[in-house]
Design a protein around this motif. Structure first.
Motif, PDB file in Angstrom:
ATOM      1  N   HIS A   1       0.831  -1.204   0.000  1.00  0.00           N
ATOM      2  CA  HIS A   1       0.000   0.000   0.000  1.00  0.00           C
ATOM      3  C   HIS A   1       0.869   1.258   0.000  1.00  0.00           C
ATOM      4  O   HIS A   1       0.592   2.229  -0.721  1.00  0.00           O
ATOM      5  CB  HIS A   1      -0.922   0.001   1.221  1.00  0.00           C
ATOM      6  CG  HIS A   1      -1.958  -1.081   1.169  1.00  0.00           C
ATOM      7  ND1 HIS A   1      -3.085  -1.006   0.383  1.00  0.00           N
ATOM      8  CD2 HIS A   1      -2.031  -2.280   1.801  1.00  0.00           C
ATOM      9  CE1 HIS A   1      -3.817  -2.093   0.531  1.00  0.00           C
ATOM     10  NE2 HIS A   1      -3.193  -2.890   1.396  1.00  0.00           N
ATOM     11  N   GLU A   2       1.917   1.258   0.794  1.00  0.00           N
ATOM     12  CA  GLU A   2       2.806   2.423   0.852  1.00  0.00           C
ATOM     13  C   GLU A   2       3.493   2.652  -0.488  1.00  0.00           C
ATOM     14  O   GLU A   2       3.642   3.797  -0.942  1.00  0.00           O
ATOM     15  CB  GLU A   2       3.833   2.218   1.962  1.00  0.00           C
ATOM     16  CG  GLU A   2       3.231   2.246   3.361  1.00  0.00           C
ATOM     17  CD  GLU A   2       4.196   1.757   4.426  1.00  0.00           C
ATOM     18  OE1 GLU A   2       5.402   1.695   4.156  1.00  0.00           O
ATOM     19  OE2 GLU A   2       3.735   1.419   5.535  1.00  0.00           O
TER      20      GLU A   2
ATOM     21  N   VAL B   1       1.594   9.398  -5.966  1.00  0.00           N
ATOM     22  CA  VAL B   1       1.858  10.804  -5.635  1.00  0.00           C
ATOM     23  C   VAL B   1       2.913  11.403  -6.555  1.00  0.00           C
ATOM     24  O   VAL B   1       2.782  12.533  -7.035  1.00  0.00           O
ATOM     25  CB  VAL B   1       2.291  10.936  -4.159  1.00  0.00           C
ATOM     26  CG1 VAL B   1       2.806  12.348  -3.875  1.00  0.00           C
ATOM     27  CG2 VAL B   1       1.127  10.599  -3.232  1.00  0.00           C
ATOM     28  N   HIS B   2       3.960  10.629  -6.827  1.00  0.00           N
ATOM     29  CA  HIS B   2       5.079  11.143  -7.623  1.00  0.00           C
ATOM     30  C   HIS B   2       5.032  10.694  -9.081  1.00  0.00           C
ATOM     31  O   HIS B   2       5.981  10.954  -9.825  1.00  0.00           O
ATOM     32  CB  HIS B   2       6.404  10.711  -6.984  1.00  0.00           C
ATOM     33  CG  HIS B   2       6.617  11.264  -5.613  1.00  0.00           C
ATOM     34  ND1 HIS B   2       6.959  12.579  -5.377  1.00  0.00           N
ATOM     35  CD2 HIS B   2       6.518  10.683  -4.385  1.00  0.00           C
ATOM     36  CE1 HIS B   2       7.080  12.789  -4.075  1.00  0.00           C
ATOM     37  NE2 HIS B   2       6.809  11.658  -3.456  1.00  0.00           N
ATOM     38  N   LYS B   3       3.940  10.021  -9.475  1.00  0.00           N
ATOM     39  CA  LYS B   3       3.770   9.548 -10.861  1.00  0.00           C
ATOM     40  C   LYS B   3       5.029   8.809 -11.323  1.00  0.00           C
ATOM     41  O   LYS B   3       5.665   9.150 -12.319  1.00  0.00           O
ATOM     42  CB  LYS B   3       3.431  10.711 -11.790  1.00  0.00           C
ATOM     43  CG  LYS B   3       2.116  11.403 -11.458  1.00  0.00           C
ATOM     44  CD  LYS B   3       1.704  12.404 -12.520  1.00  0.00           C
ATOM     45  CE  LYS B   3       1.232  11.709 -13.800  1.00  0.00           C
ATOM     46  NZ  LYS B   3       0.673  12.671 -14.779  1.00  0.00           N
ATOM     47  N   LEU B   4       5.379   7.774 -10.604  1.00  0.00           N
ATOM     48  CA  LEU B   4       6.609   7.038 -10.864  1.00  0.00           C
ATOM     49  C   LEU B   4       6.420   5.987 -11.962  1.00  0.00           C
ATOM     50  O   LEU B   4       5.344   5.407 -12.101  1.00  0.00           O
ATOM     51  CB  LEU B   4       7.095   6.360  -9.580  1.00  0.00           C
ATOM     52  CG  LEU B   4       7.373   7.293  -8.401  1.00  0.00           C
ATOM     53  CD1 LEU B   4       7.838   6.501  -7.187  1.00  0.00           C
ATOM     54  CD2 LEU B   4       8.420   8.346  -8.778  1.00  0.00           C
ATOM     55  N   PRO B   5       7.484   5.725 -12.724  1.00  0.00           N
ATOM     56  CA  PRO B   5       7.408   4.735 -13.821  1.00  0.00           C
ATOM     57  C   PRO B   5       7.529   3.299 -13.320  1.00  0.00           C
ATOM     58  O   PRO B   5       8.518   2.614 -13.580  1.00  0.00           O
ATOM     59  CB  PRO B   5       8.593   5.131 -14.707  1.00  0.00           C
ATOM     60  CG  PRO B   5       9.605   5.676 -13.746  1.00  0.00           C
ATOM     61  CD  PRO B   5       8.798   6.411 -12.704  1.00  0.00           C
TER      62      PRO B   5
ATOM     63  N   GLU C   1      -7.630   2.561  -8.064  1.00  0.00           N
ATOM     64  CA  GLU C   1      -8.408   3.793  -8.190  1.00  0.00           C
ATOM     65  C   GLU C   1      -8.335   4.625  -6.919  1.00  0.00           C
ATOM     66  O   GLU C   1      -8.309   5.871  -6.980  1.00  0.00           O
ATOM     67  CB  GLU C   1      -9.861   3.460  -8.521  1.00  0.00           C
ATOM     68  CG  GLU C   1     -10.714   4.682  -8.810  1.00  0.00           C
ATOM     69  CD  GLU C   1     -12.113   4.315  -9.258  1.00  0.00           C
ATOM     70  OE1 GLU C   1     -12.880   5.243  -9.592  1.00  0.00           O
ATOM     71  OE2 GLU C   1     -12.446   3.116  -9.280  1.00  0.00           O
ATOM     72  N   ALA C   2      -8.263   3.957  -5.774  1.00  0.00           N
ATOM     73  CA  ALA C   2      -8.195   4.690  -4.511  1.00  0.00           C
ATOM     74  C   ALA C   2      -6.898   5.484  -4.385  1.00  0.00           C
ATOM     75  O   ALA C   2      -6.854   6.512  -3.707  1.00  0.00           O
ATOM     76  CB  ALA C   2      -8.310   3.707  -3.341  1.00  0.00           C
ATOM     77  N   TYR C   3      -5.853   5.002  -5.060  1.00  0.00           N
ATOM     78  CA  TYR C   3      -4.566   5.710  -5.009  1.00  0.00           C
ATOM     79  C   TYR C   3      -4.445   6.748  -6.113  1.00  0.00           C
ATOM     80  O   TYR C   3      -3.560   7.596  -6.067  1.00  0.00           O
ATOM     81  CB  TYR C   3      -3.417   4.709  -5.112  1.00  0.00           C
ATOM     82  CG  TYR C   3      -3.347   3.768  -3.939  1.00  0.00           C
ATOM     83  CD1 TYR C   3      -3.031   4.238  -2.667  1.00  0.00           C
ATOM     84  CD2 TYR C   3      -3.623   2.419  -4.092  1.00  0.00           C
ATOM     85  CE1 TYR C   3      -2.993   3.375  -1.586  1.00  0.00           C
ATOM     86  CE2 TYR C   3      -3.590   1.554  -3.019  1.00  0.00           C
ATOM     87  CZ  TYR C   3      -3.271   2.038  -1.762  1.00  0.00           C
ATOM     88  OH  TYR C   3      -3.237   1.190  -0.687  1.00  0.00           O
ATOM     89  N   GLY C   4      -5.305   6.661  -7.119  1.00  0.00           N
ATOM     90  CA  GLY C   4      -5.305   7.664  -8.165  1.00  0.00           C
ATOM     91  C   GLY C   4      -4.608   7.248  -9.447  1.00  0.00           C
ATOM     92  O   GLY C   4      -4.153   8.103 -10.206  1.00  0.00           O
TER      93      GLY C   4
END
Length: 327
Positions: free
Chosen positions: A162-163, A170-174, A204-207
């Motif tokens: 989850h983390e 949050v950081h839109k990581l690849p 979806e909950a994380y965006g």
């Protein structure tokens, strides 16, 4: 969440036959290990991926050398697909000096940084934050590489996963999160560990996007993975791909899997990823009897050579036990 499905990546006949070769090699490697461990010739625990090969092949096919993977204990096939020879991988299982870690650790915990392979840990799911960290490095250094992070549906309920997903969003990581949902976390069925049907719904909950697919269909896995990888390379952030599948053997080779029924196993064996893909290639008139025989003979030869290499390799020298240690 449907954006993943918009991507369509065409494969040539040669690429389709290469995928069949990889499916057969990964299956044959695990099948031979299953025999060897029962003969007491392998110095490692064996966690078979038989029945799940489409996930390994579909996600790794077409990866670049500098892309990273964070595999599970059941993903030895990813090592082969990223460039580790069957002989070296088999020597690792035999704990020989020619193996990846030169006989120093559990065969399942080795990594190969120069090939973009981060070693697995016994705490399944614990490498997902590492995967996010690797992806953050790629983003900070403005590299176009991606990270594939594998975990099971059981590990999906741990805090690490989850983390990792949260920070990746949050950081839109690849990074591409790949959930190998084989129904049982050791012996715990999925309905006893989560109240939702699809792990992919959590994305979806994380965006970010998530999709649940047939993990026994190698082409479905390939298409979903390539779409997610393309999005990651373009800077669009992470994706969660849940691959619905089933392991034919127990959690490990010492697990008789009494917690499941013969009917359930038979049903899933009827969905064998190798059989269904072979049938598809025949219907497409891509695969002939002659080509199939050639692929099978190649695979058998490579596995035989791998076992021969491992068994003829020297054991680790005790005098070197304290070398290659790092603070």
């Amino acid at each position: 969440m449907a954006s993943i499905k918009r991507y369509k990546f065409k494969l040539s006949n040669e690429q389709l036959l290469e995928i069949l070769y990889w499916l057969k090699l990964v299956r044959a490697f695990d099948e031979r290990l299953s025999v060897l461990v029962r003969q007491g010739r392998v110095r490692s625990g064996v966690y078979s991926s038989i029945g799940q090969e489409a996930i390994v092949v579909g996600t790794c096919f077409g990866l670049e050398r500098d892309d990273y993977i964070c595999p599970l204990h059941r993903d030895l096939g990813t090592f082969l697909m990223k460039g580790v020879s069957p002989g070296v991988m088999m020597a690792q299982m035999y704990a020989k000096a020619t193996g990846l870690s030169k006989g120093r650790d559990s065969a399942l915990h080795s990594g190969v940084p120069e090939l973009g392979i981060f070693g697995n840990t016994s705490m399944l799911g614990a490498t997902t934050p590492v995967a996010a960290g690797l992806a953050l490095t790629f983003k900070l250094e403005m590299r176009r590489n991606v990270v594939l992070a594998y975990f099971g549906e059981g590990a999906a309920n741990t805090g690490d996963v989850h983390e990792a997903m949260n920070v990746a969003a949050v950081h839109k990581l690849p990074v591409v999160f790949i959930c190998e949902n084989n129904i049982y976390a050791y012996s715990v069925p999925i309905e006893k560990s989560m109240a939702i049907e699809d792990v992919a719904d959590r994305a979806e909950a994380y965006g970010f996007d998530g999709v649940a697919i047939n993990g026994n269909d190698v082409l479905a896995v390939y298409q979903a993975a390539q779409g997610a990888i393309a999005r990651a390379r373009a800077g669009d952030g992470p994706t969660l791909i849940e691959c619905k599948t089933y392991r034919w053997h127990g959690h490990s080779e010492h697990d008789p899997a009494f917690y499941r029924t013969d009917e359930e196993l038979a049903m899933w064996k009827s969905r064998d990823p190798l059989t269904t893909f072979t049938t598809y290639l025949r219907h497409r008139q891509v695969l002939t009897d002659e080509i199939l025989i050639e692929i099978d003979q190649r695979v058998i030869h490579e596995i035989d050579e791998a076992v021969s290499f491992a068994e003829s390799s020297p054991d680790p020298d005790p005098s070197e036990a304290a070398t290659d240690l790092y603070a």
